[in-house]
Design a protein around this motif. Structure first.
Motif, PDB file in Angstrom:
ATOM      1  N   SER A  96     -50.310 -28.854-117.599  1.00  0.00           N
ATOM      2  CA  SER A  96     -51.685 -28.412-117.733  1.00  0.00           C
ATOM      3  C   SER A  96     -52.341 -28.129-116.393  1.00  0.00           C
ATOM      4  O   SER A  96     -53.430 -27.578-116.357  1.00  0.00           O
ATOM      5  CB  SER A  96     -52.499 -29.502-118.427  1.00  0.00           C
ATOM      6  OG  SER A  96     -51.893 -29.879-119.626  1.00  0.00           O
ATOM      7  N   ASP A 101     -54.728 -27.899-108.596  1.00  0.00           N
ATOM      8  CA  ASP A 101     -55.268 -29.042-109.337  1.00  0.00           C
ATOM      9  C   ASP A 101     -54.660 -30.350-108.837  1.00  0.00           C
ATOM     10  O   ASP A 101     -55.367 -31.346-108.655  1.00  0.00           O
ATOM     11  CB  ASP A 101     -55.001 -28.906-110.839  1.00  0.00           C
ATOM     12  CG  ASP A 101     -55.756 -27.770-111.493  1.00  0.00           C
ATOM     13  OD1 ASP A 101     -56.819 -27.373-110.984  1.00  0.00           O
ATOM     14  OD2 ASP A 101     -55.259 -27.267-112.528  1.00  0.00           O
ATOM     15  N   LYS A 134     -56.904 -42.454-114.450  1.00  0.00           N
ATOM     16  CA  LYS A 134     -57.235 -42.830-115.835  1.00  0.00           C
ATOM     17  C   LYS A 134     -58.744 -42.963-116.010  1.00  0.00           C
ATOM     18  O   LYS A 134     -59.303 -42.509-117.009  1.00  0.00           O
ATOM     19  CB  LYS A 134     -56.545 -44.137-116.220  1.00  0.00           C
ATOM     20  CG  LYS A 134     -55.077 -43.987-116.513  1.00  0.00           C
ATOM     21  CD  LYS A 134     -54.463 -45.314-116.909  1.00  0.00           C
ATOM     22  CE  LYS A 134     -52.972 -45.160-117.142  1.00  0.00           C
ATOM     23  NZ  LYS A 134     -52.327 -46.453-117.405  1.00  0.00           N
ATOM     24  N   ARG A 136     -61.152 -41.533-114.196  1.00  0.00           N
ATOM     25  CA  ARG A 136     -61.758 -40.199-114.098  1.00  0.00           C
ATOM     26  C   ARG A 136     -61.530 -39.426-115.399  1.00  0.00           C
ATOM     27  O   ARG A 136     -62.437 -38.776-115.899  1.00  0.00           O
ATOM     28  CB  ARG A 136     -61.187 -39.418-112.904  1.00  0.00           C
ATOM     29  CG  ARG A 136     -61.479 -40.016-111.551  1.00  0.00           C
ATOM     30  CD  ARG A 136     -62.944 -39.945-111.131  1.00  0.00           C
ATOM     31  NE  ARG A 136     -63.305 -38.547-110.939  1.00  0.00           N
ATOM     32  CZ  ARG A 136     -64.439 -37.997-111.343  1.00  0.00           C
ATOM     33  NH1 ARG A 136     -65.353 -38.716-111.934  1.00  0.00           N
ATOM     34  NH2 ARG A 136     -64.690 -36.726-111.140  1.00  0.00           N
ATOM     35  N   SER A 137     -60.322 -39.494-115.934  1.00  0.00           N
ATOM     36  CA  SER A 137     -60.019 -38.769-117.172  1.00  0.00           C
ATOM     37  C   SER A 137     -60.844 -39.301-118.336  1.00  0.00           C
ATOM     38  O   SER A 137     -61.320 -38.527-119.165  1.00  0.00           O
ATOM     39  CB  SER A 137     -58.524 -38.839-117.477  1.00  0.00           C
ATOM     40  OG  SER A 137     -57.799 -38.086-116.521  1.00  0.00           O
ATOM     41  N   SER A 138     -61.028 -40.617-118.393  1.00  0.00           N
ATOM     42  CA  SER A 138     -61.827 -41.189-119.481  1.00  0.00           C
ATOM     43  C   SER A 138     -63.297 -40.815-119.346  1.00  0.00           C
ATOM     44  O   SER A 138     -64.033 -40.828-120.326  1.00  0.00           O
ATOM     45  CB  SER A 138     -61.657 -42.707-119.557  1.00  0.00           C
ATOM     46  OG  SER A 138     -62.284 -43.332-118.465  1.00  0.00           O
ATOM     47  N   LYS A 142     -60.643 -34.648-116.277  1.00  0.00           N
ATOM     48  CA  LYS A 142     -59.183 -34.757-116.452  1.00  0.00           C
ATOM     49  C   LYS A 142     -58.464 -34.640-115.113  1.00  0.00           C
ATOM     50  O   LYS A 142     -58.706 -33.706-114.357  1.00  0.00           O
ATOM     51  CB  LYS A 142     -58.720 -33.662-117.404  1.00  0.00           C
ATOM     52  CG  LYS A 142     -57.301 -33.821-117.851  1.00  0.00           C
ATOM     53  CD  LYS A 142     -57.237 -34.506-119.180  1.00  0.00           C
ATOM     54  CE  LYS A 142     -55.819 -34.450-119.711  1.00  0.00           C
ATOM     55  NZ  LYS A 142     -55.153 -35.704-119.629  1.00  0.00           N
ATOM     56  N   ARG A 143     -57.599 -35.590-114.837  1.00  0.00           N
ATOM     57  CA  ARG A 143     -56.806 -35.602-113.610  1.00  0.00           C
ATOM     58  C   ARG A 143     -55.338 -35.789-113.981  1.00  0.00           C
ATOM     59  O   ARG A 143     -55.020 -36.444-114.971  1.00  0.00           O
ATOM     60  CB  ARG A 143     -57.230 -36.745-112.685  1.00  0.00           C
ATOM     61  CG  ARG A 143     -58.658 -36.643-112.177  1.00  0.00           C
ATOM     62  CD  ARG A 143     -58.828 -35.424-111.267  1.00  0.00           C
ATOM     63  NE  ARG A 143     -60.151 -35.315-110.712  1.00  0.00           N
ATOM     64  CZ  ARG A 143     -61.144 -34.633-111.263  1.00  0.00           C
ATOM     65  NH1 ARG A 143     -60.975 -34.033-112.411  1.00  0.00           N
ATOM     66  NH2 ARG A 143     -62.312 -34.565-110.670  1.00  0.00           N
ATOM     67  N   SER A 145     -51.723 -37.349-114.230  1.00  0.00           N
ATOM     68  CA  SER A 145     -51.271 -38.742-114.206  1.00  0.00           C
ATOM     69  C   SER A 145     -50.510 -39.006-112.914  1.00  0.00           C
ATOM     70  O   SER A 145     -50.045 -38.073-112.241  1.00  0.00           O
ATOM     71  CB  SER A 145     -50.356 -39.016-115.397  1.00  0.00           C
ATOM     72  OG  SER A 145     -49.123 -38.319-115.226  1.00  0.00           O
TER      73      SER A 145
END
Length: 165
Positions: A96, A101, A134, A136-138, A142-143, A145
């Protein structure tokens, strides 16, 4: 083990496919997904009252084992080796996130680690990146993994060097 005493990954797939679909797989037919396979496996183990134990090899094997033994880590490749087709997913090795990114995420993390006022990041370690990504994504940002970053750059130190350049 199936009725013929065959404990191969191929025999495991045939057994669980037949249980899930009601008939044996035929060449060219669409395969079960890895999730469908694992669900059929769980049902089979529960029905046979077979409990997984740490370190014990349980038959039929998991989808992960089939991917490793038949597909070099890929479910699609494993199913192709059995003469079946799979739903088309993303091309293996693509994800993704773009290279930019990945670099931006690691750079942002390194900035947070260097900021003495940021209590959520205490070092620039790989373990801290995982926690940070995790979080930041929550939060909706989205970052990639930690595993994806390491795979993309070939290692954590290389990722940090790339983000700084």
């Amino acid at each position: 083990m199936n009725a013929d005493g065959d404990e191969t990954p191929e025999a495991a797939y045939r057994l669980l496919h037949e249980r899930a679909v009601g008939q044996p797989p035929t060449p060219g037919e669409r395969s079960l997904s890895a999730a469908q396979y694992d669900s059929a496996r769980a049902d089979y183990l529960a029905e046979k009252r077979i409990a997984a134990k740490p370190g014990a090899a349980i038959w039929p094997p998991t989808s992960q084992t089939l991917m490793k033994r038949l597909g070099n880590g890929s479910w699609s490749t494993a199913m192709t080796s059995l003469g079946l087709t799979t739903n088309s997913g993303r091309t293996r090795g693509t994800g993704s996130f773009s290279d930019d990114d990945y670099r931006s995420a690691v750079a942002e993390f390194l900035d947070a680690a260097a900021d003495g006022d940021n209590r959520s990041v205490t070092s620039d370690s790989f373990a801290q990146y995982i926690v940070w990504a995790k979080a930041r994504s929550s939060e909706g940002a989205k970052r990639p993994s930690g595993a994806a970053v390491r795979q993309h750059f070939g290692g954590w130190e290389t990722a940090k060097t790339a983000a700084r350049s």
